[in-house]
Structures are given as C-alpha cells and as structure tokens.
Design a protein around this motif. Structure first.
Motif, short mmCIF file in Angstrom:
data_model
loop_
_atom_site.label_atom_id
_atom_site.label_comp_id
_atom_site.label_asym_id
_atom_site.label_seq_id
_atom_site.Cartn_x
_atom_site.Cartn_y
_atom_site.Cartn_z
N GLU A 82 -3.04 38.25 30.60
CA GLU A 82 -2.71 37.37 29.40
C GLU A 82 -2.91 36.44 29.32
OE1 GLU A 82 -2.90 37.46 25.44
OE2 GLU A 82 -3.42 39.44 25.80
N GLN A 83 -2.46 35.44 29.67
CA GLN A 83 -2.56 33.98 29.63
C GLN A 83 -4.26 33.49 30.04
OE1 GLN A 83 0.25 30.86 30.88
NE2 GLN A 83 -0.80 30.32 32.21
N GLU A 108 -13.54 23.05 35.23
CA GLU A 108 -12.20 22.94 36.30
C GLU A 108 -10.55 23.53 35.38
OE1 GLU A 108 -12.78 19.27 38.17
OE2 GLU A 108 -13.69 20.71 39.74
N HIS A 109 -10.97 24.11 33.69
CA HIS A 109 -9.48 24.38 33.21
C HIS A 109 -8.94 24.92 33.95
CE1 HIS A 109 -12.29 28.25 34.26
NE2 HIS A 109 -11.09 28.35 33.65
N THR A 110 -8.04 25.17 34.99
CA THR A 110 -7.27 25.27 35.84
C THR A 110 -7.45 25.36 37.51
OG1 THR A 110 -5.61 27.15 36.68
CG2 THR A 110 -7.64 27.63 35.50
N MET A 111 -6.06 25.10 37.26
CA MET A 111 -5.78 24.57 38.68
C MET A 111 -5.20 25.76 40.01
SD MET A 111 -6.24 20.95 39.82
CE MET A 111 -7.75 19.71 39.08
N ALA A 170 -0.84 27.66 36.17
CA ALA A 170 -1.97 28.44 36.19
C ALA A 170 -2.55 27.50 34.41
CB ALA A 170 -2.00 29.77 35.10
N MET A 171 -1.54 27.18 34.10
CA MET A 171 -1.59 26.53 32.77
C MET A 171 -2.84 25.43 32.92
SD MET A 171 0.96 26.82 30.04
CE MET A 171 0.51 25.97 29.01
N PRO A 172 -3.61 25.30 31.41
CA PRO A 172 -4.78 24.94 31.49
C PRO A 172 -4.96 23.57 31.80
CG PRO A 172 -4.78 25.56 29.36
CD PRO A 172 -3.64 26.89 30.18
N ARG A 194 -14.73 17.82 29.24
CA ARG A 194 -13.27 18.31 28.86
C ARG A 194 -12.72 18.45 28.01
NH1 ARG A 194 -13.89 16.84 34.22
NH2 ARG A 194 -15.39 18.49 35.53
N LYS A 195 -12.80 17.18 27.21
CA LYS A 195 -12.01 16.74 26.21
C LYS A 195 -11.63 18.04 24.80
CE LYS A 195 -8.97 13.82 26.32
NZ LYS A 195 -10.11 12.46 28.40
N PRO A 196 -12.29 19.05 23.96
CA PRO A 196 -12.81 19.70 23.62
C PRO A 196 -12.37 20.68 24.28
CG PRO A 196 -15.07 18.70 23.25
CD PRO A 196 -14.30 18.15 23.88
N PHE A 197 -12.70 20.94 25.36
CA PHE A 197 -11.97 22.45 25.50
C PHE A 197 -10.22 22.21 25.47
CE2 PHE A 197 -15.66 24.44 28.14
CZ PHE A 197 -17.18 23.55 27.51
N GLU A 198 -10.44 20.80 26.15
CA GLU A 198 -8.49 21.15 26.51
C GLU A 198 -8.30 20.78 24.86
OE1 GLU A 198 -8.03 17.32 29.04
OE2 GLU A 198 -5.83 17.32 28.50
N ALA A 199 -8.50 20.27 23.51
CA ALA A 199 -7.70 20.81 22.78
C ALA A 199 -7.63 22.41 22.33
CB ALA A 199 -8.52 19.87 21.53
N ALA A 200 -9.04 22.86 22.57
CA ALA A 200 -8.94 24.61 21.97
C ALA A 200 -7.72 24.75 22.57
CB ALA A 200 -10.28 25.05 22.35
N MET A 201 -7.77 24.41 24.03
CA MET A 201 -6.09 25.35 24.71
C MET A 201 -4.94 25.24 23.72
SD MET A 201 -8.38 25.85 28.27
CE MET A 201 -9.20 26.52 28.54
N ALA A 202 -4.92 24.33 23.12
CA ALA A 202 -4.14 23.79 23.33
C ALA A 202 -2.33 24.74 23.07
CB ALA A 202 -3.10 22.95 21.97
N GLY A 203 -3.31 25.99 21.52
CA GLY A 203 -2.47 27.36 21.58
C GLY A 203 -1.36 26.75 22.32
N ILE A 204 -1.90 27.15 23.56
CA ILE A 204 -1.64 27.64 25.07
C ILE A 204 0.34 27.52 25.77
CG2 ILE A 204 -1.70 28.85 27.93
CD1 ILE A 204 -4.01 29.67 25.89
N TYR A 205 -0.45 26.48 25.32
CA TYR A 205 1.38 24.84 25.29
C TYR A 205 1.86 25.71 24.31
CZ TYR A 205 -1.61 22.38 29.42
OH TYR A 205 -1.44 22.70 30.65
N VAL A 206 1.76 25.69 23.27
CA VAL A 206 2.66 25.79 22.17
C VAL A 206 3.23 27.21 22.43
CG1 VAL A 206 2.83 26.29 19.40
CG2 VAL A 206 0.47 25.17 20.02
#
Ligand code: GTR
Length: 329
Positions: A177-178, A233-236, A108-110, A298-310
C-alpha cells in the motif's frame, strides 16, 4: 521377557533421549530459502554462500537449499508461508515485509536516506541491529540486510523529466500500500503486481512502466520494453533476510549463532557483488539504447510524497525511528 513396567521405562528413556537431541539441535536439517531473483543475482549468491558457511560450521548437520527465481512462489506468498513456518528463510525487499512489520515500511519511505552511504551507516549500526531484533512479534527473526541501491521510475511511453510527465501513466509497484501511495502521490496510476508478472505486463502494455534499481531493471529484461529510465531515486528500500520463528526456535543457541554470523558475513560478501552488478547493469541498459534522464529536480517529487510521512508520523514508534535515522551523519 520384559514386563509392562520395564517397557514403559524404556519408552520414557527413548522419548527423553529424543527430546534432548531435539533441544540440542543435533538433528541434521535442510532449510528452505526463498528468493524471487534469478540464480546469478547477488542476493541469491549471498544465500548460497551463507549455506556453505552454515554447512561448514555445523559440521555438515545443517544445509540451506536455495529456491531462487520464484520457485516457491511470488514474494508476498512466500512471506506468508515463512511466517507460517512452511518456508524457513526468505530474502525479501523491505517494502513487501513492511505490510507485516511496520518498521520495515520506514526503510522504504521516500527520500529518507540522503545517500547509499547514509543508508549503510544506519543499517550497519545500532539502528540496523535494533530493527533486525524487532521481528519476533511478527513471526520472523531478522538476520541481515542486503544492498539494493536506489529505485527509479522507468517507462515505455516517453521521457519523464518532471511530475507532469508521469500524469496518467500506469506504473507497476510491489504489492504494498505504501508503494502504491507513493506513485499515486506523483500523479501516476499505481498497479500492484507480483515481480514475475512485470515483464509480460510491459510487453503487453498492460502497464506503461515500473520502478526498480538498475540490476532488477536489466536482469529481468524490463529494459527491453521500457526505454526511458528516470533517475528519481525515490526510495532506497534495502533487502532483508528473515527466518521463520518456527525454524529459529528449533535451533540450539549455538546453531542460532552459526546462522546469524553466516547471514552477516553473506551480507558483506554481497556488497562487493552488488556494486559491480549495478555498474554493469547501467552500462548494459545504456548500450541497448535506454535513454537515462538524469537531469530532474527531485524537490517537487519529495514535496508530493509528504503525505506518506504525515501518516507514518502518527505512530510514535515510527516517528522516533524516522527522526533517529535522519540524525545519523
Ligand atoms: C527487487 C527486489 C525483489 C522484489 C522486486 C520487485 O529490487 O530485489 O525482492 O521486491 O524488486 O519490485 O518486486
């Protein structure tokens, strides 16, 4: 007349017979399956199809009774009951079961999957099989994945073309939570609500919007209250079918094979229905006047969600899974 010794031998014999029959899975059983979607939805149709295969291949011994439309409760509760063995089968979205099975949160990760083709390649290949095989420590058995397209954000307030437009909007998310973290990262306010409460939430303006795929947006009537659909289309996050460990261990090895194969076939059966419904749902929304915002960066959306990966990358097993998924061509 039987003496006491005879009687105890007879009892021992009957008990042994019963146990043998049990271990061979010879008893007819009705398995209860939960799905939050309505009867026509492709996942429910897939479960019904699986039920017919199981009945046929078990010579009518096993049946699956499908409880759709939240008849057994909302997804979070039915999952808890499945883990406890009170419900036998559950078709759920990975974001929900991700609160119990960490690898599911990865799916479910962005912006993890580059396309639906990439997602299907991962799920249909060795990684998908491995993930399905990893549920047992959590009280479930993974049987199959189902398609669910991409999730996008919709709302009733104004067209969202950039992250700035999301600021302050109350966006419903699944009880995860995610998912909350993703929406928070975009500057909106996440509101965790069960699926069955979203329509009223939109109608009463308790929430300004939500996020989901085309079929869920339309078959629930959300589109009648939220006229702006932005293709984020932030998650598939796909759907997954699990069986309770308790029901599974009561099946003979042969019957386990019957269930597994029937589930896999139902997944292929579902895929055709899914494509068609996705297309029809989008058209239905368009015809009803929903404004679709396709032109977004979508780039800024992706960048903003980077914390989920961290956060996820701190767990070596999850980090390795993410890396392997990304490498699939
Ligand atoms: C749908 C999914 C449901 C449920 C729902 C939701 O796409 O099929 O299982 O998770 O989303 O948003 O609650």
């Amino acid at each position: 007349m039987y003496c006491r010794a005879d009687l105890s031998r007879i009892v021992t014999f009957v008990v042994a017979l019963f146990l043998t029959a049990c271990s061979a899975g010879a008893f007819a059983r009705e398995f209860r399956a939960a799905d939050t979607q309505n009867e026509e939805y492709p996942t429910v149709q897939a479960l019904l199809y699986m039920g017919s295969l199981v009945a046929e291949r078990s010579g009518g011994r096993h049946q699956i009774k499908v409880f759709h439309s939240r008849q057994l409760g909302e997804e979070k509760e039915t999952l808890e009951q499945t883990r406890a063995g009170a419900i036998d089968l559950n078709r759920t979205n990975v974001a929900l079961i991700g609160t119990m099975v960490p690898a599911m949160n990865v799916l479910a990760m962005p912006f993890l999957f580059r396309s639906i083709e990439h997602l299907q390649k991962v799920l249909d290949g060795p990684i998908g099989a491995e993930i399905l095989g990893s549920f047992e420590p959590y009280g479930f058995v993974g049987l199959a994945f189902y398609d669910s397209g991409a999730r996008s954000i919709y709302n009733s307030v104004h067209p969202v073309a950039s992250m700035a437009d999301l600021k302050g909007l109350r966006i419903r998310v699944q009880q995860s939570e995610q998912m909350s973290a993703m929406i928070r990262a975009l500057g909106a306010e996440p509101v965790e609500l069960p699926y069955g409460q979203v329509l009223t939430g939109l109608a009463t303006r308790l929430i300004d919007g939500a996020e989901n795929n085309w079929p869920s947006f339309v078959t629930t009537d959300h589109y009648k209250h939220a006229g702006f659909y932005t293709l984020t289309e932030h998650t598939m996050s796909p759907e997954v079918l699990v069986m309770s460990q308790k029901a599974w261990s009561g099946l003979s090895a042969e019957d386990q094979k019957v269930f597994r194969e029937a589930a896999q076939r139902s997944s292929r059966f579902m895929r055709e229905k899914w494509r068609d419904l996705e297309e029809r749902s989008r058209k239905q929304a368009e015809t009803a006047g929903v404004r679709i915002i396709t032109d977004i960066d979508r780039k800024p959306f992706e960048a903003a969600m980077a914390g989920i990966y961290v956060k996820a990358l701190q767990d070596p097993a999850l980090a390795q899974l993410i890396e392997r998924i990304r490498k699939v061509e």
